[in-house]
Design an enzyme around this catalytic site. Structure first.
Site, PDB file in Angstrom:
ATOM      1  N   SER A 157      11.870  -2.079   1.468  1.00 32.57           N
ATOM      2  CA  SER A 157      11.260  -0.955   0.766  1.00 32.57           C
ATOM      3  C   SER A 157      11.783   0.380   1.312  1.00 32.57           C
ATOM      4  O   SER A 157      12.989   0.619   1.300  1.00 32.57           O
ATOM      5  CB  SER A 157       9.734  -1.063   0.838  1.00 32.57           C
ATOM      6  N   ASP A 215      10.323  -7.534  -8.932  1.00 31.68           N
ATOM      7  CA  ASP A 215       9.944  -6.355  -8.148  1.00 31.68           C
ATOM      8  C   ASP A 215       9.852  -5.162  -9.084  1.00 31.68           C
ATOM      9  O   ASP A 215      10.865  -4.549  -9.430  1.00 31.68           O
ATOM     10  CB  ASP A 215      10.979  -6.105  -7.051  1.00 31.68           C
ATOM     11  N   HIS A 252       7.997  -7.716  -4.542  1.00 28.17           N
ATOM     12  CA  HIS A 252       8.439  -6.806  -3.475  1.00 28.17           C
ATOM     13  C   HIS A 252       8.121  -7.471  -2.137  1.00 28.17           C
ATOM     14  O   HIS A 252       7.169  -7.094  -1.451  1.00 28.17           O
ATOM     15  CB  HIS A 252       7.698  -5.476  -3.644  1.00 28.17           C
TER      16      HIS A 252
END
EC number: 3.4.14.11
Length: 762
Positions: free
Chosen positions: A349, A469, A499
């Site tokens: 991320s 995601d 994610h």
């Protein structure tokens, strides 16, 4: 379980013998295969003084225990070898399997019985049922000493460094930026965990603005109300300038005493399990939060190259190009004498985003980035095609709420008193610059677009990303993957999750593949290891991975006409429905996929197999009844079928050993279960930005518009007879602003189409 082995490197026979002997396995070509297998097993049973006992406890076949087999005059057969091999890999005969040959085929076992030396060597490099390589399991139990020296087997570093008495220290790197404009370089806290070793070691660095803590209350207060109307924009052309980065010139640095020992000890911190895995294998772990975070200096500049420069300066320090101090007084300098100068970055991320940004600086010493679900352009995270959008699952979040979350200096009361006024001014400027009113691209976003600098990348690049995601959408990895110069070695693990991390999945040896790559690049372990360009999780079956040559770049398209008539989409909902969807966007998604909201629903039954690879293009002819509008689209694999669900679930708790009984991790996998549908791709567009990002155009009521835009890129496989569903609609209650205006879009289906990039079956 299915075996998907990418970390194993073919090895010369003479090297196999040497490596095995170094571990205490002595293969003698003058002995029979049966004798060599018995010796191998007795060596593997080193935790027992009486090795007859485990041999008697194991089976050679459905009728004979192993000890009896070795005492008999029976020959070693493929069936006996496979039965023994599966037991070494922690499978239980009569429970996990009854027919060993059927089980071998079902699991796609990577070893074919024949050359016993190679078979045993590869078996040690094969994953057990519980997620560790067999050699890692044996080393964790004490096969070889924990001697704080590097040992490589099949090109992968073994866990021979003590993690329990690792050196834990803190330094403060002098950066080349002054984000708070106090006239001094911002100091950056670096938390270090490194193995005790007399020589230099490489480092894995996690650049995480979250690491020193987050200010969740401030972030929550900064969330935006999504229940607002779409803005009407004045037509114009947007212009941007090449980004500039002003660095401090430290020609006359303030003198400091050089010392050899740090002064601040590192206590307990949160760590990343891939780093935990690499620490006992001789890689130092560095955690850096960066500017504007607790115990560092400066302001949170959120994604720009000032933030990235400060991380880069840590790599510079590891290579002797920047200074670090023992504390904030800047009076005592300490050098990274323990570093060999070679660095890899890790994390998901925002952390993977910083890896992308760091790579585009071309900094010397950064050998590999492992960018997991990283952003490649911040505009594409908080905006899309001229629209203000929210990342999936986070309606109302925008850049300043992320800034509030990560500016952790305010968690220190003294820092709050001294610096909050300056921070609030910086935050207010950021709030203006990001221009939430229009959703347009501008200089603020241009300064945070790493794709512009992809030509500067020198490091080898590893990406991971999920097709599901919708937080950091697949467009980010697709654009970065395709923007890299052709000479750069690049690799992508493209899975079917959301994610999420993937280093503790049962179906793939991801962390071992990273070990092989980093051992080769950072430690200099000799091997013929090569990581494929694209490793894709086959969506059509459980625990199956395939190698592909590219992500996108297909020359063939499946062209689908949308229909024969015109259909309309009403934007406005009843007050009751609007409030219901606004309170729970999941209910909106459920009804959307079932065709129950304001939408056009189009279905196709596939006449042949489809292998989608790249970005689907939607070509539309439509008109709006007003002077603005937005169009949303989602493409579904529709109908009851088994598919991967996007969140990994535990198979066994705490069975993956990251060292020697160190930081045990859960073994997980994506479930493969029956679902009513699956989102293949989606996309959103402001009709005023229909040509490109830099053009804001007029929308004349009831005038036909013709344009195309790309949906999120993906890799996806479907079979003949499967059903595709395209839904077209306006407001998306998860991603877009929730416009209440009474208008409609009319789509000319006969003049509209869908182009899906296809490849021949693998």
């Amino acid at each position: 379980m299915r075996f998907n082995q990418y970390s194993y490197a073919k090895t010369k026979r003479e090297n196999m013998l040497i490596e095995l002997a170094e571990l205490g396995f002595f293969y003698d070509s003058n002995r029979s295969d049966k004798e060599n297998l018995e010796d191998f097993l007795r060596t593997s049973f080193f935790t027992y003084k009486n090795t007859d006992y485990p041999l008697k406890s194991w089976a050679a076949d459905s009728q004979t225990d192993l000890l009896s087999f070795f005492q008999s005059d029976r020959e070693l057969t493929a069936s006996v070898f496979y039965t023994v091999a599966f037991q070494l890999l922690e499978f239980s005969p009569f429970i996990d399997f009854t027919d060993v040959e059927a089980f071998r085929q079902e699991t796609d076992f990577p070893i074919t019985f024949g050359d016993l030396l190679e078979n045993l060597y590869q078996l040690l490099n094969t994953r057990t049922k519980n997620g560790n390589l067999l050699i890692d399991k044996l080393v964790s139990e004490g096969l070889i000493p924990e001697d704080n020296t590097h040992h490589c087997f099949n090109g992968k570093s073994l866990a021979t460094f003590s993690s329990h008495d690792a050196i834990r220290e803190v330094v403060y790197v002098e950066s080349r930026v002054d984000t708070d404009q106090d006239g001094r370089p911002d100091l950056i806290k670096v938390s270090i965990i490194r193995p005790r070793y007399q020589g230099p070691v490489p480092a894995v660095m996690t650049a995480s603005p979250y690491h020193q803590g987050t200010n969740d209350p401030a972030s929550d207060k900064a969330l935006h109300d999504m229940n607002v109307d779409l803005a009407k924009k004045e037509p114009h052309q947007i212009t941007v300038q090449d980004p500039e980065l002003k660095l401090l010139q430290l020609d006359s640095p303030v003198p400091a005493q050089e010392v050899s020992e740090t002064e601040e000890k590192l206590g307990h911190i949160g760590t990343y399990t891939l780093n935990d895995y690499l620490l006992p294998r001789g890689f130092a772990n560095l955690y850096v939060s960066g500017v504007g975070t607790k115990d560092s200096e400066g302001l949170m500049t959120s994604g720009d190259y000032q933030q990235i420069e400060a991380y880069k300066n840590v790599i510079d320090w590891l290579n002797g190009r920047c200074r670090a101090f023992t504390d904030h007084t800047r009076q005592r300098e300490i050098k990274a004498t323990w570093s060999n100068g070679k660095v890899a970055t890790t994390g998901i991320s925002y952390l993977g985003t910083m890896s992308n940004g760091l790579a585009t600086t071309g900094v010397d010493g950064l050998e590999v980035i492992i960018a997991e679900a990283g952003i490649s352009s911040w505009y594409n995270y908080y905006r899309e095609n001229g629209l203000v959008t929210s990342p999936g699952g986070y309606p109302g979040e925008d850049f300043e709420s992320l800034t509030e979350l990560t500016y952790s200096r305010n968690l220190r009361a003294g820092d709050y008193l001294r610096n909050n006024d300056a921070y609030q001014q910086n935050l207010e400027q950021q709030r203006k610059d990001l221009d939430r009113q229009t959703g347009d691209y501008n200089q603020f976003w241009h300064d945070r677009n790493y794709l512009l600098h992809a030509d500067k990348v020198k490091a080898e690049v590893v990406f991971t990303h999920g097709s599901q995601d919708w937080n950091v959408k697949p467009l980010h990895v697709y654009n970065m993957f395709r923007a890299l110069p052709p000479h750069i070695k690049k690799h992508l693990f493209f899975h079917n999750g959301a994610h999420v991390y993937m280093n503790n999945w049962q179906s793939i040896d991801f962390r071992e593949s990273i070990n092989a790559l980093l051992s080769k690049k950072l430690l200099g372990c000799e091997s013929d290891f090569v990581l494929p360009a694209v490793i894709w999780q086959d969506n059509s079956q459980a625990q199956s991975w395939l190698t592909l040559e590219d992500f996108g770049g297909q020359e063939q398209n499946l062209h689908l006409q949308l229909g024969q008539d015109c259909q309309s989409i009403q934007n406005q909902y009843s007050e009751e429905d609007y409030n219901r969807f606004a309170k729970n966007y999941q209910s909106f998604k459920t009804e959307l996929f079932d065709g129950k909201v304001n939408q056009i629903t189009l279905d196709w039954t596939l006449e042949k197999d489809l292998f989608l690879n790249g970005a689907t293009q939607l070509n539309l002819r439509l008109k709006s009844s007003t002077d603005k509008g937005l169009i949303s689209a989602q493409l579904l694999d529709f109908g009851l079928a088994k598919r991967h669900t996007p969140i990994p679930t535990p198979i066994e708790p705490r069975v993956m050993d990251n060292g020697r009984y160190y930081m045990l991790d859960n073994l997980v996998e994506l479930p493969f279960a029956e679902t009513p549908h699956r989102v293949i791709t989606k996309g959103f567009l402001n009709l005023q930005n229909r040509t490109n990002l830099l053009s804001v155009e007029e929308v004349t009521p009831d005038q036909w518009l013709e344009f195309s835009f790309e949906l999120q890129p993906t890799i996806y496989k479907m079979k003949k007879g499967d059903q595709l569903r395209l839904v077209l609609y306006t407001t998306d209650f998860e991603h877009t602003v929730r416009d209440k205006i009474d208008y409609q879009l009319t789509v000319d289906l006969e003049q509209s189409s869908l182009d899906l990039p296809t490849m021949t079956s693998h």
